[in-house]
Design a protein around this motif. Structure first.
Motif: not given
Ligand code: ADP
Ligand code: ZN
Ligand code: MG
Length: 477
Positions: A209-210, A244-246, A258-260
């Motif tokens: 998931k993201t 997987q990222e925020t 992408s934030l992080r």
């Protein structure tokens, strides 16, 4: 390749509308001068101690009750450690493995948990206007720091972007009606993060998931999730893998950045907060919370559906308690009219008439439930036609008053005896033999000109259905 189905879970932060902050006596207030609602506790001066806000716990118990969550007999706070200027303590007081509320459900979506925590301060990224030594500056407003939050975490039960937005609306209405939060997305008192993944339809294993952060309207939530689902589907269909990222969704450009890469729980070095005692709500407190619940939208929707309303109409009425009360009062006041007919008037004709007159809700309008009930009854009894009903409604919206009075003033009542109408129909047929022939020959549309003639003759008082029926009967059809 099998079709890829969407899997979505939401995390919703609800700011509680308590008078004071979670662990100090500072006032909660949105939109004031920066840094006026601060004290040594929420600014993390050395040696201060937090004291829990009892009202926040009571509000959390109400949310738990509304979502049917199990309440933990004992739950504790943890420190979630991270370094960022929005957190002067360098940790957030939150709950970790013992949330105040466990499993529950709202509509079709299971709730995983709900826990109490404090909000961070607000960062203002000053950009170009705030350059210091050549770099853009960020400012911190500590007014928000320490605001009580309940974070609600769902199971990944949602299967589409529109469904996610619709459910989030139901959650907002539910929390709003508890009166425990302003639930204003623009002001940030309700914030929604969406966890998004895809998987081959029909399989059970969850995909990677993201997380989409902080969408500040339901429309943006839906569009952000749509864009992310699209991105993941394309990625997988072209042989790639989701990382997987925020992510941040920019509604202006529609882009995702992408934030992080996602941090793990162990990155936060959670440990029990040593300065606070456990929360141990008494059975009495939990019961009071359950018993104080108003009828909530989800239950109201079911009740209306049980009374014969279409689900989407029921949802519109149930969303706002004043509209719901208005609808129910009209339903009580009509005679011999089914609730679904009343519902159609309220969500259809009345809503349209209010829009045409510049907006506003039914409850705030000049149309009293009694007046609308009388109007609906007049139409149902065929004292006036449906078309005349709309005319009367427009007048009620403008001037208020009484439906029967307007009907008499405007002379809208249909003739008492059908004989009148029959002779008007006969005359209209006689005046237009060509149309009559076409109708008889099977051209259904030709009836329009004769209906129109009857309506002109009766100044719109006649019921369209009756006129149609009489014309066909007189033509022997
Ligand atoms: P994390 O450890 O990243 O915080 P959690 O398991 O605590 O993840 O779940 C956080 C949220 O993400 C919950 O709302 C959950 O329903 C949702 N979620 C978890 N896994 C997935 C997935 N694979 N796809 C979509 N949503 C998910
Ligand atoms: Zn304070
Ligand atoms: Mg988590």
């Amino acid at each position: 390749m099998a079709e890829l189905e969407a899997v979505i879970g939401l995390e919703i932060h609800v700011q509680l509308a308590t008078k004071t902050k979670m662990f100090c006596g500072c006032e909660l207030s949105f939109g004031d001068e920066p840094n006026v609602h601060t004290c040594p506790v929420c600014l993390a001066h050395p040696g201060v101690l937090p004291v829990v806000n009892e009202q926040a716990i009571l509000y959390a118990l109400q949310i738990a009750a509304a979502l049917g969550c199990e309440v933990a007999p004992r739950s504790i706070f943890h420190r979630k450690n991270y370094f960022y200027p929005d957190s002067p303590k360098a940790y957030q007081i939150s709950q970790y493995d013992t949330p105040i509320a466990g499993a529950g459900r709202l509509g079709d979506v299971r709730i995983h948990r709900a826990h109490l925590e404090e909000d961070a301060a607000k960062m203002i990224h000053a950009g170009e206007s705030g350059r210091i030594h050549g770099s853009s500056a960020s400012l911190v407003d500590f007014n928000r720091g320490g605001t009580p939050l309940v974070e609600i975490v769902t199971e990944p039960d949602l299967r589409g972007a529109a469904e996610a937005a619709e459910w989030a609306r139901l959650l907002r209405e539910t929390v709003r009606q508890l009166g425990v939060s302003d639930v204003n997305m623009e002001e940030g008192s309700l914030r929604v993060d969406a966890n998004v993944s895809v998987r081959p339809a029909g399989t059970e294993t969850l995909g990677t998931k993201t997380e989409l952060k902080n969408m500040n309207s339901f429309r943006f939530l839906q569009r952000g999730v749509e864009a992310e689902l699209e991105r993941q589907r394309r990625l997988i269909e072209s042989g790639g893998e989701v990382e997987q990222e925020t992510l941040h969704f920019d509604p202006q450009s529609g882009s995702l950045t992408s934030l992080r890469s996602k941090e793990e729980a162990h990155d936060y070095r959670y440990f029990p907060e040593p300065d606070l005692v456990a929360i141990a709500p008494t059975e009495e407190m939990a019961r009071t919370a359950r018993e104080s619940l108003p009828e909530l939208p989800a239950a109201r929707i079911e009740r209306y559906v049980g009374e014969g309303l279409a689900r989407d109409v029921a949802a519109v009425l149930a969303a706002d308690p004043e509209t719901a009360a208005y609808f129910e009062q009209v339903s009580t006041d009509v005679s011999g009219v089914e609730p679904k007919v009343v519902a159609n008037w309220v969500t259809g004709e009345l809503a349209a008439a209010l829009r045409a007159a510049g907006g506003g809700t039914a409850a705030e309008s000049k149309v009293t439930p009694a007046a609308l009930a009388e109007l609906i009854t007049l139409v149902a009894r065929k004292t006036i036609s449906h078309g005349s009903g709309k005319t009367v409604l427009a007048a009620l919206v403008e001037e208020g008053g009484d439906a029967q009075v307007i009907v008499e003033r405007e002379g809208l009542a249909m003739g008492d005896d059908d004989g009148d109408l029959e002779s008007i129909v006969a005359a209209a047929i006689a005046a237009d033999p060509a149309a009559a022939e076409q109708i008889k020959a099977g051209n259904g549309k030709a009836i329009g000109s004769i209906v129109g003639a009857v309506m002109r003759e009766t100044s719109g008082r006649a019921d369209g259905g009756d006129v149609n029926r009489l014309i066909r009967a007189q033509l022997g059809l």
